[in-house]
Scaffold this motif. Structure first.
Motif, PDB file in Angstrom:
ATOM      1  N   VAL A 110       0.848  -1.190   0.000  1.00  0.00           N
ATOM      2  CA  VAL A 110       0.000   0.000   0.000  1.00  0.00           C
ATOM      3  C   VAL A 110       0.882   1.238   0.000  1.00  0.00           C
ATOM      4  O   VAL A 110       1.826   1.334   0.795  1.00  0.00           O
ATOM      5  N   ASN A 111       0.583   2.166  -0.883  1.00  0.00           N
ATOM      6  CA  ASN A 111       1.289   3.440  -0.920  1.00  0.00           C
ATOM      7  C   ASN A 111       0.433   4.471  -0.186  1.00  0.00           C
ATOM      8  O   ASN A 111      -0.640   4.844  -0.666  1.00  0.00           O
ATOM      9  N   PRO A 112       0.864   4.956   0.984  1.00  0.00           N
ATOM     10  CA  PRO A 112       0.038   5.897   1.759  1.00  0.00           C
ATOM     11  C   PRO A 112      -0.316   7.158   0.988  1.00  0.00           C
ATOM     12  O   PRO A 112      -1.417   7.699   1.158  1.00  0.00           O
ATOM     13  N   ARG A 113       0.572   7.660   0.142  1.00  0.00           N
ATOM     14  CA  ARG A 113       0.279   8.883  -0.607  1.00  0.00           C
ATOM     15  C   ARG A 113      -0.822   8.638  -1.641  1.00  0.00           C
ATOM     16  O   ARG A 113      -1.735   9.455  -1.799  1.00  0.00           O
ATOM     17  N   THR A 114      -0.730   7.503  -2.337  1.00  0.00           N
ATOM     18  CA  THR A 114      -1.777   7.174  -3.308  1.00  0.00           C
ATOM     19  C   THR A 114      -3.115   6.973  -2.606  1.00  0.00           C
ATOM     20  O   THR A 114      -4.163   7.413  -3.095  1.00  0.00           O
ATOM     21  N   LEU A 115      -3.089   6.314  -1.460  1.00  0.00           N
ATOM     22  CA  LEU A 115      -4.314   6.063  -0.702  1.00  0.00           C
ATOM     23  C   LEU A 115      -4.946   7.371  -0.234  1.00  0.00           C
ATOM     24  O   LEU A 115      -6.167   7.536  -0.287  1.00  0.00           O
ATOM     25  N   ALA A 116      -4.130   8.308   0.210  1.00  0.00           N
ATOM     26  CA  ALA A 116      -4.652   9.587   0.685  1.00  0.00           C
ATOM     27  C   ALA A 116      -5.352  10.356  -0.437  1.00  0.00           C
ATOM     28  O   ALA A 116      -6.372  11.015  -0.216  1.00  0.00           O
ATOM     29  N   GLU A 117      -4.815  10.247  -1.652  1.00  0.00           N
ATOM     30  CA  GLU A 117      -5.442  10.906  -2.793  1.00  0.00           C
ATOM     31  C   GLU A 117      -6.717  10.199  -3.217  1.00  0.00           C
ATOM     32  O   GLU A 117      -7.649  10.829  -3.747  1.00  0.00           O
ATOM     33  N   GLN A 118      -6.781   8.897  -2.980  1.00  0.00           N
ATOM     34  CA  GLN A 118      -7.914   8.104  -3.440  1.00  0.00           C
ATOM     35  C   GLN A 118      -9.133   8.229  -2.532  1.00  0.00           C
ATOM     36  O   GLN A 118     -10.278   8.212  -3.014  1.00  0.00           O
ATOM     37  N   ILE A 119      -8.916   8.361  -1.245  1.00  0.00           N
ATOM     38  CA  ILE A 119     -10.016   8.331  -0.274  1.00  0.00           C
ATOM     39  C   ILE A 119     -11.141   9.311  -0.612  1.00  0.00           C
ATOM     40  O   ILE A 119     -12.323   8.924  -0.610  1.00  0.00           O
ATOM     41  N   PRO A 120     -10.858  10.581  -0.923  1.00  0.00           N
ATOM     42  CA  PRO A 120     -11.973  11.501  -1.234  1.00  0.00           C
ATOM     43  C   PRO A 120     -12.790  11.092  -2.445  1.00  0.00           C
ATOM     44  O   PRO A 120     -13.977  11.431  -2.547  1.00  0.00           O
ATOM     45  N   THR A 121     -12.176  10.371  -3.385  1.00  0.00           N
ATOM     46  CA  THR A 121     -12.885   9.980  -4.611  1.00  0.00           C
ATOM     47  C   THR A 121     -13.727   8.728  -4.429  1.00  0.00           C
ATOM     48  O   THR A 121     -14.479   8.360  -5.337  1.00  0.00           O
ATOM     49  N   GLN A 122     -13.612   8.072  -3.282  1.00  0.00           N
ATOM     50  CA  GLN A 122     -14.328   6.820  -3.056  1.00  0.00           C
ATOM     51  C   GLN A 122     -15.410   6.964  -1.975  1.00  0.00           C
ATOM     52  O   GLN A 122     -15.778   5.989  -1.321  1.00  0.00           O
TER      53      GLN A 122
END
Length: 366
Positions: free
Chosen positions: A44-56
């Motif tokens: 898991v890439n924390p930076r990618t996850l942080a960007e993804q959360i608002p879109t999901q």
């Protein structure tokens, strides 16, 4: 001499930077999913996850409306799919669809001043998409389970879903002077910028092709194709899965034996059904709308837009992180009588699909 050294150093630096740009910047997190030393880890890439959360994030549902009173098809004209709902619930469902699909365009995206008019292609398409959604929520529960899907699952506030696919444009060989790329060697994004076949979707998500990596005999036997080309197409599809769900191979497979179902994660069976669901929806819903769409909505080869894993998942292991939106909208399941009839018609297909996927050594992927 000094100038040549500087140029060489600069060239090496630029090349190294270009190569590193394709790698994930550390640190990344690893979640152990099996015995230590077996490579069973989820990265898991924390930076990618942080960007993804608002879109999901799923939109908040309005309260379900009163189900009493006359049905929608008794009050409004030309209501063919949601007519079994009460007038109040029908109105609520229409308002939700507007926000899910065309929040900027509003009702006029599908309707003219005469709401019963079918002259806009968007209305004809949306009616068929509602039927497709109803089928997914009732006949493909092996894949969507109780979560189900809504229009928002794919559209996310856009008239056209962000993630769709068209048949790849055939290579222009120019009288064969430039060679045959054989549908690969172009570092396509859909296969992780690798040289794998860049259109695994036509092969597996439209055509009824078995997903295979290797065979069990020295020479081909029977009708099961398991050659190198088939393996490359399979890996192309697997690269798409990985990107679409934001996971790596061990989300579905066990490193002890990628082709074995015995120790595979439950998600592999879910994906097995998902492949067949995508084929069903592409062939029985999307393809039939080819002539309904105007030319500017078709692909470069004239085919209709189709779905793949990214259409719903959009980078998350579960669309909208598993938010159960469908349960709040009874119109996204067919009327009880229609649901019973469709279940009877689909019994032969469902009976075959409901059994646990059977794998042999030749079934080295989903």
């Amino acid at each position: 001499m000094a100038l040549a050294v500087r140029i060489s150093t600069l060239t090496v630096a630029v090349t190294a930077a270009a190569l590193l740009a394709g790698c994930e910047r550390p640190p990344v997190d690893a979640v152990q999913r099996g015995y230590r030393g077996t490579g069973m880890q989820h990265i898991v890439n924390p930076r990618t996850l942080a960007e993804q959360i608002p879109t999901q994030q799923a939109p908040v549902a309005t309260p379900v409306a009163d189900n009493s009173g006359p049905r929608a098809n008794q009050v409004f004209q030309n209501v063919k799919v949601l007519g079994h709902l009460s007038v109040a619930e029908f109105t609520r469902q229409m308002a939700a669809i507007t926000e899910w699909v065309a929040p900027t365009e509003g009702c006029n995206y599908c309707h003219t001043e005469n709401l019963a008019d079918d002259s806009k292609y968007q209305k004809v398409v949306s009616r068929r998409m509602l039927e497709m959604t109803q089928k997914v929520n009732t006949q493909w529960t092996q894949h969507v389970a109780a979560t189900g899907v809504t229009c928002y699952t794919c559209h996310r506030g856009n008239p056209v879903p962000k993630e769709i696919w068209f048949t790849a444009v055939p290579q222009n060989k120019r009288a064969d002077f430039i060679g045959n790329l054989d549908g690969q060697n172009q570092a396509a994004k859909v296969v992780g910028l690798t040289s794998l076949p860049y259109d695994p979707f036509t092969t597996f998500l439209k055509e009824e092709t078995n997903v295979r990596v290797y065979g069990t005999t020295a020479l081909p036997t029977g009708t099961s194709k398991a050659d190198i080309k088939q393996a490359e197409k399979t890996y192309g599809l697997m690269m798409h899965f990985s990107g679409a769900l934001g996971v790596n191979c061990t989300y579905c497979h066990n490193t002890n034996g990628f082709g074995s179902w015995d120790n595979a994660a439950p998600q592999r069976a879910t994906a097995w059904y998902g492949i067949r669901m995508a084929r069903d929806l592409n062939n029985n819903f999307m393809e039939g709308l080819t002539k309904t769409f105007p030319a500017h909505r078709l692909g470069p080869t004239g085919d209709v837009a189709k779905i793949n894993c990214s259409t719903c998942h959009q980078g998350a292991y579960k669309p909208l992180y598993g938010a159960q939106m469908a349960k709040d909208y009874p119109g996204l399941k067919p009327a009880p009588a229609a649901a019973a009839a469709s279940a009877v018609e689909a019994a032969p297909v469902d009976a075959a699909a409901s059994a646990a996927p059977v794998a042999t050594v030749a079934t080295a992927a989903k």
